[in-house]
Every structure is written in C-alpha cells, then in structure tokens.
Design a protein around this motif. Structure first.
Motif, PDB file in Angstrom:
ATOM      1  N   THR A   1       0.830  -1.210   0.000  1.00  0.00           N
ATOM      2  CA  THR A   1       0.000   0.000   0.000  1.00  0.00           C
ATOM      3  C   THR A   1       0.858   1.251   0.000  1.00  0.00           C
ATOM      4  O   THR A   1       0.621   2.179  -0.783  1.00  0.00           O
ATOM      5  CB  THR A   1      -0.934  -0.003   1.225  1.00  0.00           C
ATOM      6  OG1 THR A   1      -1.731  -1.187   1.191  1.00  0.00           O
ATOM      7  CG2 THR A   1      -1.825   1.212   1.230  1.00  0.00           C
ATOM      8  N   PHE A   2       1.855   1.295   0.864  1.00  0.00           N
ATOM      9  CA  PHE A   2       2.745   2.457   0.904  1.00  0.00           C
ATOM     10  C   PHE A   2       3.493   2.637  -0.413  1.00  0.00           C
ATOM     11  O   PHE A   2       3.680   3.762  -0.879  1.00  0.00           O
ATOM     12  CB  PHE A   2       3.740   2.353   2.052  1.00  0.00           C
ATOM     13  CG  PHE A   2       3.146   2.611   3.406  1.00  0.00           C
ATOM     14  CD1 PHE A   2       2.003   3.370   3.556  1.00  0.00           C
ATOM     15  CD2 PHE A   2       3.729   2.079   4.541  1.00  0.00           C
ATOM     16  CE1 PHE A   2       1.452   3.614   4.807  1.00  0.00           C
ATOM     17  CE2 PHE A   2       3.193   2.318   5.791  1.00  0.00           C
ATOM     18  CZ  PHE A   2       2.055   3.087   5.925  1.00  0.00           C
ATOM     19  N   SER A   3       3.948   1.540  -1.014  1.00  0.00           N
ATOM     20  CA  SER A   3       4.670   1.634  -2.284  1.00  0.00           C
ATOM     21  C   SER A   3       3.793   2.234  -3.374  1.00  0.00           C
ATOM     22  O   SER A   3       4.232   3.103  -4.131  1.00  0.00           O
ATOM     23  CB  SER A   3       5.151   0.244  -2.720  1.00  0.00           C
ATOM     24  OG  SER A   3       6.085  -0.274  -1.819  1.00  0.00           O
ATOM     25  N   ILE A   4       2.555   1.773  -3.446  1.00  0.00           N
ATOM     26  CA  ILE A   4       1.645   2.281  -4.481  1.00  0.00           C
ATOM     27  C   ILE A   4       1.277   3.738  -4.218  1.00  0.00           C
ATOM     28  O   ILE A   4       1.217   4.551  -5.139  1.00  0.00           O
ATOM     29  CB  ILE A   4       0.406   1.376  -4.590  1.00  0.00           C
ATOM     30  CG1 ILE A   4       0.813   0.028  -5.170  1.00  0.00           C
ATOM     31  CG2 ILE A   4      -0.677   2.021  -5.445  1.00  0.00           C
ATOM     32  CD1 ILE A   4      -0.271  -1.024  -5.128  1.00  0.00           C
TER      33      ILE A   4
ATOM     34  N   PHE B   1       3.077   6.057  -2.646  1.00  0.00           N
ATOM     35  CA  PHE B   1       4.202   6.961  -2.847  1.00  0.00           C
ATOM     36  C   PHE B   1       4.735   6.971  -4.278  1.00  0.00           C
ATOM     37  O   PHE B   1       5.218   7.989  -4.752  1.00  0.00           O
ATOM     38  CB  PHE B   1       5.349   6.626  -1.894  1.00  0.00           C
ATOM     39  CG  PHE B   1       5.046   6.985  -0.465  1.00  0.00           C
ATOM     40  CD1 PHE B   1       4.683   8.269  -0.117  1.00  0.00           C
ATOM     41  CD2 PHE B   1       5.107   6.025   0.533  1.00  0.00           C
ATOM     42  CE1 PHE B   1       4.397   8.608   1.199  1.00  0.00           C
ATOM     43  CE2 PHE B   1       4.828   6.350   1.843  1.00  0.00           C
ATOM     44  CZ  PHE B   1       4.473   7.638   2.176  1.00  0.00           C
ATOM     45  N   PHE B   2       4.666   5.827  -4.991  1.00  0.00           N
ATOM     46  CA  PHE B   2       5.294   5.733  -6.303  1.00  0.00           C
ATOM     47  C   PHE B   2       4.314   5.513  -7.453  1.00  0.00           C
ATOM     48  O   PHE B   2       4.751   5.349  -8.588  1.00  0.00           O
ATOM     49  CB  PHE B   2       6.332   4.608  -6.308  1.00  0.00           C
ATOM     50  CG  PHE B   2       7.431   4.800  -5.305  1.00  0.00           C
ATOM     51  CD1 PHE B   2       8.286   5.890  -5.379  1.00  0.00           C
ATOM     52  CD2 PHE B   2       7.612   3.894  -4.276  1.00  0.00           C
ATOM     53  CE1 PHE B   2       9.297   6.063  -4.454  1.00  0.00           C
ATOM     54  CE2 PHE B   2       8.617   4.064  -3.342  1.00  0.00           C
ATOM     55  CZ  PHE B   2       9.462   5.148  -3.432  1.00  0.00           C
ATOM     56  N   GLY B   3       3.031   5.462  -7.187  1.00  0.00           N
ATOM     57  CA  GLY B   3       2.058   5.197  -8.248  1.00  0.00           C
ATOM     58  C   GLY B   3       1.938   3.702  -8.506  1.00  0.00           C
ATOM     59  O   GLY B   3       2.603   2.888  -7.877  1.00  0.00           O
ATOM     60  N   TRP B   4       1.076   3.348  -9.448  1.00  0.00           N
ATOM     61  CA  TRP B   4       0.812   1.924  -9.687  1.00  0.00           C
ATOM     62  C   TRP B   4       2.039   1.188 -10.215  1.00  0.00           C
ATOM     63  O   TRP B   4       2.440   0.168  -9.646  1.00  0.00           O
ATOM     64  CB  TRP B   4      -0.351   1.752 -10.660  1.00  0.00           C
ATOM     65  CG  TRP B   4      -1.666   1.935  -9.996  1.00  0.00           C
ATOM     66  CD1 TRP B   4      -2.465   3.028 -10.068  1.00  0.00           C
ATOM     67  CD2 TRP B   4      -2.316   1.017  -9.118  1.00  0.00           C
ATOM     68  NE1 TRP B   4      -3.574   2.842  -9.288  1.00  0.00           N
ATOM     69  CE2 TRP B   4      -3.518   1.614  -8.700  1.00  0.00           C
ATOM     70  CE3 TRP B   4      -2.008  -0.243  -8.650  1.00  0.00           C
ATOM     71  CZ2 TRP B   4      -4.397   0.987  -7.829  1.00  0.00           C
ATOM     72  CZ3 TRP B   4      -2.885  -0.874  -7.789  1.00  0.00           C
ATOM     73  CH2 TRP B   4      -4.055  -0.259  -7.387  1.00  0.00           C
ATOM     74  N   LEU B   5       2.626   1.673 -11.281  1.00  0.00           N
ATOM     75  CA  LEU B   5       3.739   0.960 -11.906  1.00  0.00           C
ATOM     76  C   LEU B   5       4.993   0.994 -11.024  1.00  0.00           C
ATOM     77  O   LEU B   5       5.606  -0.046 -10.754  1.00  0.00           O
ATOM     78  CB  LEU B   5       4.040   1.567 -13.278  1.00  0.00           C
ATOM     79  CG  LEU B   5       5.049   0.834 -14.136  1.00  0.00           C
ATOM     80  CD1 LEU B   5       4.599  -0.599 -14.371  1.00  0.00           C
ATOM     81  CD2 LEU B   5       5.224   1.546 -15.446  1.00  0.00           C
ATOM     82  N   GLY B   6       5.351   2.169 -10.556  1.00  0.00           N
ATOM     83  CA  GLY B   6       6.523   2.295  -9.683  1.00  0.00           C
ATOM     84  C   GLY B   6       6.319   1.602  -8.349  1.00  0.00           C
ATOM     85  O   GLY B   6       7.253   1.036  -7.783  1.00  0.00           O
ATOM     86  N   GLY B   7       5.099   1.633  -7.831  1.00  0.00           N
ATOM     87  CA  GLY B   7       4.803   1.001  -6.553  1.00  0.00           C
ATOM     88  C   GLY B   7       4.913  -0.508  -6.612  1.00  0.00           C
ATOM     89  O   GLY B   7       5.459  -1.139  -5.702  1.00  0.00           O
ATOM     90  N   ILE B   8       4.410  -1.083  -7.692  1.00  0.00           N
ATOM     91  CA  ILE B   8       4.522  -2.535  -7.834  1.00  0.00           C
ATOM     92  C   ILE B   8       5.979  -2.939  -8.013  1.00  0.00           C
ATOM     93  O   ILE B   8       6.441  -3.926  -7.418  1.00  0.00           O
ATOM     94  CB  ILE B   8       3.643  -3.018  -9.006  1.00  0.00           C
ATOM     95  CG1 ILE B   8       2.168  -2.840  -8.637  1.00  0.00           C
ATOM     96  CG2 ILE B   8       3.936  -4.472  -9.354  1.00  0.00           C
ATOM     97  CD1 ILE B   8       1.199  -3.087  -9.761  1.00  0.00           C
TER      98      ILE B   8
END
Length: 69
Positions: free
Chosen positions: A29-32, A34-41
């Motif tokens: 959740t934090f990754s998505i 802070f970095f958006g869908w593509l960057g978060g995944i």
C-alpha cells in the motif's frame, strides 16, 4: 534462517504468517501510494525480494558450524 524454527509451536507459526501478510499488504500500500501503480509494484517486488534474500542468507542456530549457502 529457516522460516519456521523447529522449537516453535503451531500458534507461533500461524501468528508469524499473519504478521508477514499484514506487513506485505502495508508495504504494498505504501509503495503504491508513494510511487504510483507501476513504480509502486516495482518497488514492492524489489523490496520483498531483498527481504526474502536476507532471510535466506542469515544463518540460524540449526545450521551446522561453517555452513556456506
């Protein structure tokens, strides 16, 4: 480091799996966020790969002396 040490009981193992799932959901959740869908995944996959790698590389008390993985 083994995921389930031999001296742990069933309740401890269940709690460990639930805690790991909660942490993975939280990190994802934090990754998505802070970095958006593509960057978060991508960030989540890299982070989880590093965490699993560290668990695999850290020796445990059950390993024989001088074991090389």
């Amino acid at each position: 480091m083994p995921y389930f040490a031999s001296e742990r009981d069933r309740d401890f193992r269940i709690c460990k799996v639930l805690a790991d799932l909660f942490c993975a959901i939280l990190l994802g959740t934090f990754s998505i966020v802070f970095f958006g869908w593509l960057g978060g995944i991508a960030a989540f996959v890299i982070l989880e790969a590093c965490l699993i790698g560290l668990d695999w590389l850290i020796p445990s008390a059950d390993d024989a002396a001088g074991v090389v993985r």
